[in-house]
Design a protein around this motif. Structure first.
Motif, short mmCIF file in Angstrom:
data_model
loop_
_atom_site.label_atom_id
_atom_site.label_comp_id
_atom_site.label_asym_id
_atom_site.label_seq_id
_atom_site.Cartn_x
_atom_site.Cartn_y
_atom_site.Cartn_z
N ILE A 188 2.44 -1.43 -3.26
CA ILE A 188 2.27 -1.30 -4.71
C ILE A 188 3.62 -1.15 -5.40
O ILE A 188 3.88 -1.74 -6.46
CB ILE A 188 1.35 -0.09 -5.01
CG1 ILE A 188 -0.06 -0.36 -4.48
CG2 ILE A 188 1.31 0.19 -6.51
CD1 ILE A 188 -1.00 0.82 -4.62
N SER B 26 5.06 -3.90 -8.41
CA SER B 26 4.66 -3.32 -9.70
C SER B 26 5.75 -3.42 -10.77
O SER B 26 5.70 -2.70 -11.77
CB SER B 26 4.27 -1.86 -9.51
OG SER B 26 5.34 -1.11 -8.96
N ILE C 191 -0.80 2.35 -12.63
CA ILE C 191 -1.55 1.96 -11.43
C ILE C 191 -2.05 3.23 -10.76
O ILE C 191 -1.26 4.08 -10.35
CB ILE C 191 -0.66 1.15 -10.46
CG1 ILE C 191 -0.15 -0.12 -11.14
CG2 ILE C 191 -1.44 0.82 -9.19
CD1 ILE C 191 0.76 -0.96 -10.27
N LEU D 18 -2.53 -7.82 -6.51
CA LEU D 18 -2.01 -6.86 -7.49
C LEU D 18 -1.27 -7.56 -8.61
O LEU D 18 -1.42 -7.22 -9.80
CB LEU D 18 -1.11 -5.85 -6.78
CG LEU D 18 -0.60 -4.68 -7.62
CD1 LEU D 18 -1.75 -3.86 -8.15
CD2 LEU D 18 0.34 -3.80 -6.79
N VAL E 51 -6.54 0.90 -7.77
CA VAL E 51 -6.57 0.42 -6.38
C VAL E 51 -7.34 1.46 -5.57
O VAL E 51 -6.95 2.63 -5.52
CB VAL E 51 -5.16 0.23 -5.82
CG1 VAL E 51 -5.23 -0.27 -4.38
CG2 VAL E 51 -4.36 -0.74 -6.68
N ILE F 150 -9.23 -3.89 -5.95
CA ILE F 150 -8.25 -3.82 -7.04
C ILE F 150 -8.96 -4.22 -8.32
O ILE F 150 -9.48 -5.34 -8.43
CB ILE F 150 -7.05 -4.74 -6.77
CG1 ILE F 150 -6.34 -4.32 -5.47
CG2 ILE F 150 -6.08 -4.73 -7.94
CD1 ILE F 150 -5.19 -5.23 -5.09
#
Length: 428
Positions: free
Chosen positions: A310, A314, A324, A349, A363, A372
């Motif tokens: 992640i 991100s 997130i 993602l 998530v 997700i």
């Protein structure tokens, strides 16, 4: 499971043999019954015709001969009576009740059956009864004759079984055995693409055509795998070399005195090269090792690995101001390598981040799935159904390699839910 008499070809020969044997026995039994019935029927009809001939002779003798009413002997088997009182017991009570009769009669008091005729004739307008009794059993077939007839039926049954056996043998060699051979070869060396399929010369022509096509397809698949392995070998070097140069150059740049703008560009360059390296590792590992999922050992997909994925994917969420949220209940057991999971989850993602303008991305992970959820416009308004980067089609193909279930559905409150389920792998 419903009853299927010909469920597989391995048992087909035995079942066909049992079927043909049953058919031969049924035909033999039917032939025997029909033969015996026809034999007895023809004997009865012959006896009746003989008795009708004797009737005419008896009438002639009773009307033209100097014979008193009573009994005359037509031949060694037949006697005629023109007086009911002269008829011997137990036939007398039987003929008293008949005005006309022609057929075979048996009584418990007599050891054999007799053919009886009951009728009448006229003399000067006077009706006179006429009874003929013949010992029909003396000319009908006995045990020896029936045994001979039974032997004929037995020969017919054996002949039918021989014919059916020959037909079954030829059918098995041409139609059934080739299927068993193909099944055996698929089980023995189905995954070995260098071993060709073979077929006996006695098999039907269609099986030879099928084997030729299968060998042709196998050669094509083998050639594609050889090229794929060669691509993996050479691409590994050709792709990693420029990536190494880029990463080395960015590190050298970061050591020097650079301003804030240049520092951001170096960070973006490092992130892009890391992402590219991860993607290359995942694709090349699939080409080299993941043709058989058993080659990869089982491992636990931990929360730390998910958090790292992640974090690496991100950057766009930070620019958009998206949050997130991560929820981890348990760690699933998987076979996929770290680069593969990075590519799968990272692609999903980034898709969620690209589809969401404001709000948050959630998530969720447990022992069975990773989900997700975004707050975008949903599937109906997504301009590119193939997804971002490698695309959702590639993600779906990678999930199929590990026997996972991938789905992309609408969220009831808006947005999409991308789900990877591991039940099929964990149940194995």
């Amino acid at each position: 499971m419903p009853f299927r008499p010909f469920y597989n070809t391995s048992s087909l020969s035995g079942r066909l043999a049992a079927f043909f044997t049953f058919v031969a026995l049924a035909i033999g039994l039917m032939t025997f019954v029909i033969f015996i019935f026809a034999l007895q029927w023809s004997e009865d009809r012959a006896g009746e015709r003989m008795l009708l001939v004797d009737r005419d002779e008896a009438i002639y003798k009773f009307t033209h001969g100097d014979i008193k009413p009573g009994v005359i002997k037509i031949d060694i088997l037949t006697k005629a009576y023109n007086n009911i009182a002269s008829v011997p017991e137990p036939f007398r009570d039987f003929v008293k009740k008949k005005d006309y009769y022609l057929g075979e009669v048996g009584f418990d008091s007599l050891p054999t059956d007799h053919m009886v005729y009951v009728g009448h004739y006229y003399v000067e307008g006077k009706k006179i009864p006429l009874v003929l009794i013949t010992e029909i059993d003396r000319i009908e077939f006995g045990f020896k004759e029936l045994a001979y007839a039974g032997s004929i039926v037995l020969v017919i049954v054996l002949g039918l079984m021989l014919i059916f056996g020959i037909v079954l043998n030829r059918l098995s060699r041409r139609l059934i055995s080739p299927l068993n051979d193909i099944h055996f070869q698929l089980e023995q060396h189905g995954s070995n693409l260098e071993l060709p399929f073979t077929m006996s010369e006695e098999a039907a022509q269609e099986f030879h055509t099928l084997i030729d096509k299968m060998n042709g397809y196998r050669e094509q698949v083998h050639s594609m795998l050889v090229r794929e392995k060669a691509f993996a070998r050479y691409a590994s070097h050709e792709l990693r070399t420029p990536l190494t140069v880029v990463k080395g150059a960015s590190k050298l740049l970061s050591r020097g005195e650079i301003d804030e703008f240049q520092s951001r560009q170096v960070d973006r360059l490092n992130d892009a090269s890391t992402q590219m390296e991860t993607m290359v590792d995942a694709l090349l590992s699939l080409v080299r090792y993941e043709k058989s999922e058993d080659l990869s050992p089982e491992r636990e997909f931990r929360q730390q690995e998910l958090e790292k994925i992640i974090q690496q994917n991100s950057a766009q969420a930070v620019e958009k101001g998206l949050s997130i949220q991560l929820s981890v209940d348990a760690s699933p057991i998987i076979r996929a390598t770290a680069p593969v999971m990075n590519m799968l989850i990272g692609n999903l993602l980034r898709n969620a981040i690209a589809a969401t303008e404001q709000g948050q991305i959630s998530v969720k992970q447990n022992s069975q799935l990773i989900a997700i959820t975004d707050q975008g416009h949903g599937l109906s308004s997504t301009p590119n159904k193939d997804g971002h980067g490698l695309g959702l089609l590639i993600v779906d193909d990678l999930c199929r390699r590990y026997q996972w279930d991938f789905s992309l559905t609408e969220h009831p409150k808006g947005g999409c839910i991308a789900t990877i389920r591991f039940e099929s792998e964990s149940n194995d």
